[in-house]
Motif scaffolding. Sequence first.
Motif, PDB file in Angstrom:
ATOM      1  N   ALA A 204     131.303 -77.654 122.202  1.00 51.48           N
ATOM      2  CA  ALA A 204     130.322 -78.320 121.571  1.00 51.48           C
ATOM      3  C   ALA A 204     129.047 -78.081 122.181  1.00 51.48           C
ATOM      4  O   ALA A 204     129.127 -78.195 123.297  1.00 51.48           O
ATOM      5  CB  ALA A 204     130.006 -79.583 120.686  1.00 51.48           C
ATOM      6  N   PHE A 205     128.136 -77.765 121.429  1.00 51.90           N
ATOM      7  CA  PHE A 205     126.914 -77.182 122.368  1.00 51.90           C
ATOM      8  C   PHE A 205     125.899 -78.183 121.636  1.00 51.90           C
ATOM      9  O   PHE A 205     125.527 -77.675 120.658  1.00 51.90           O
ATOM     10  CB  PHE A 205     126.370 -75.386 121.932  1.00 51.90           C
ATOM     11  N   ASP A 206     124.386 -78.162 122.265  1.00 54.72           N
ATOM     12  CA  ASP A 206     123.332 -78.434 121.746  1.00 54.72           C
ATOM     13  C   ASP A 206     122.290 -77.079 121.025  1.00 54.72           C
ATOM     14  O   ASP A 206     122.530 -76.228 121.566  1.00 54.72           O
ATOM     15  CB  ASP A 206     122.664 -79.475 122.924  1.00 54.72           C
ATOM     16  N   ILE A 207     122.436 -77.737 120.499  1.00 53.05           N
ATOM     17  CA  ILE A 207     120.945 -76.717 119.090  1.00 53.05           C
ATOM     18  C   ILE A 207     119.856 -76.803 120.202  1.00 53.05           C
ATOM     19  O   ILE A 207     119.047 -78.066 120.238  1.00 53.05           O
ATOM     20  CB  ILE A 207     121.141 -77.258 118.036  1.00 53.05           C
ATOM     21  N   ASP A 208     119.596 -75.080 120.774  1.00 57.15           N
ATOM     22  CA  ASP A 208     118.083 -75.547 121.357  1.00 57.15           C
ATOM     23  C   ASP A 208     117.060 -74.601 120.504  1.00 57.15           C
ATOM     24  O   ASP A 208     117.493 -73.200 120.135  1.00 57.15           O
ATOM     25  CB  ASP A 208     118.596 -74.835 122.902  1.00 57.15           C
ATOM     26  N   LYS A 209     116.297 -74.590 120.215  1.00 58.54           N
ATOM     27  CA  LYS A 209     114.617 -73.950 120.275  1.00 58.54           C
ATOM     28  C   LYS A 209     115.211 -73.850 118.812  1.00 58.54           C
ATOM     29  O   LYS A 209     115.062 -72.565 118.226  1.00 58.54           O
ATOM     30  CB  LYS A 209     115.139 -72.725 120.906  1.00 58.54           C
ATOM     31  N   GLY A 210     115.754 -73.908 117.620  1.00 59.10           N
ATOM     32  CA  GLY A 210     116.436 -74.246 115.996  1.00 59.10           C
ATOM     33  C   GLY A 210     114.535 -74.886 115.485  1.00 59.10           C
ATOM     34  O   GLY A 210     113.818 -75.574 115.425  1.00 59.10           O
ATOM     35  N   THR A 211     114.310 -73.823 114.670  1.00 59.67           N
ATOM     36  CA  THR A 211     113.194 -74.489 113.464  1.00 59.67           C
ATOM     37  C   THR A 211     113.692 -73.549 112.695  1.00 59.67           C
ATOM     38  O   THR A 211     114.686 -73.183 111.623  1.00 59.67           O
ATOM     39  CB  THR A 211     112.217 -72.533 114.258  1.00 59.67           C
ATOM     40  N   LEU A 212     112.673 -74.196 111.706  1.00 59.14           N
ATOM     41  CA  LEU A 212     113.260 -74.145 109.961  1.00 59.14           C
ATOM     42  C   LEU A 212     111.986 -73.700 109.012  1.00 59.14           C
ATOM     43  O   LEU A 212     110.421 -74.556 109.500  1.00 59.14           O
ATOM     44  CB  LEU A 212     112.996 -75.432 109.147  1.00 59.14           C
ATOM     45  N   ASP A 213     111.700 -72.729 108.117  1.00 58.89           N
ATOM     46  CA  ASP A 213     110.978 -71.885 107.973  1.00 58.89           C
ATOM     47  C   ASP A 213     111.417 -72.108 106.353  1.00 58.89           C
ATOM     48  O   ASP A 213     112.188 -70.976 105.566  1.00 58.89           O
ATOM     49  CB  ASP A 213     109.895 -70.829 108.352  1.00 58.89           C
ATOM     50  N   GLY A 214     111.169 -72.604 105.227  1.00 61.59           N
ATOM     51  CA  GLY A 214     111.517 -73.268 104.188  1.00 61.59           C
ATOM     52  C   GLY A 214     113.474 -72.446 103.797  1.00 61.59           C
ATOM     53  O   GLY A 214     113.944 -73.163 104.597  1.00 61.59           O
TER      54      GLY A 214
END
Length: 122
Positions: free
Chosen positions: A59-69
């Motif tokens: 399992a990995f942590d999610i890093d630098k996640g972004t959401l655009d629409g």
Amino acid sequence: MHRLVFCGFIFATCAGAADLAGTWQSETQGRGGQTFVTTCVFKVDGNKVTGTYATPQRAFDIDKGTLDGAAFSFQTVDGFQTPPRVTEYKGMLNGDQFELTGGRGPQGPRTFKRISADVVFH
């Protein structure tokens, strides 16, 4: 009228962001016919995405996640490698499923389906 349009825009933006939050899974067939399940657990705060990306091995942590629409992206970092290996992913949300590209190796897009609204990795 302008207030109504503005409120509708804010609602649509927030509703789109909230749709990604939750637990999602993808099943792929391995070489021996085994089924491998990959799990994404997303937490969304505005346009910031955090959570966990889990394979059958780790399992990995999610890093630098972004959401655009409906479009989103994130990366995972494998700290056991020297130097750490960064893997980037991109996805497109479509209702209760999304297509995810990225990762290592010659794999095509994978389809993930929502299994719950739970934002805690188990």
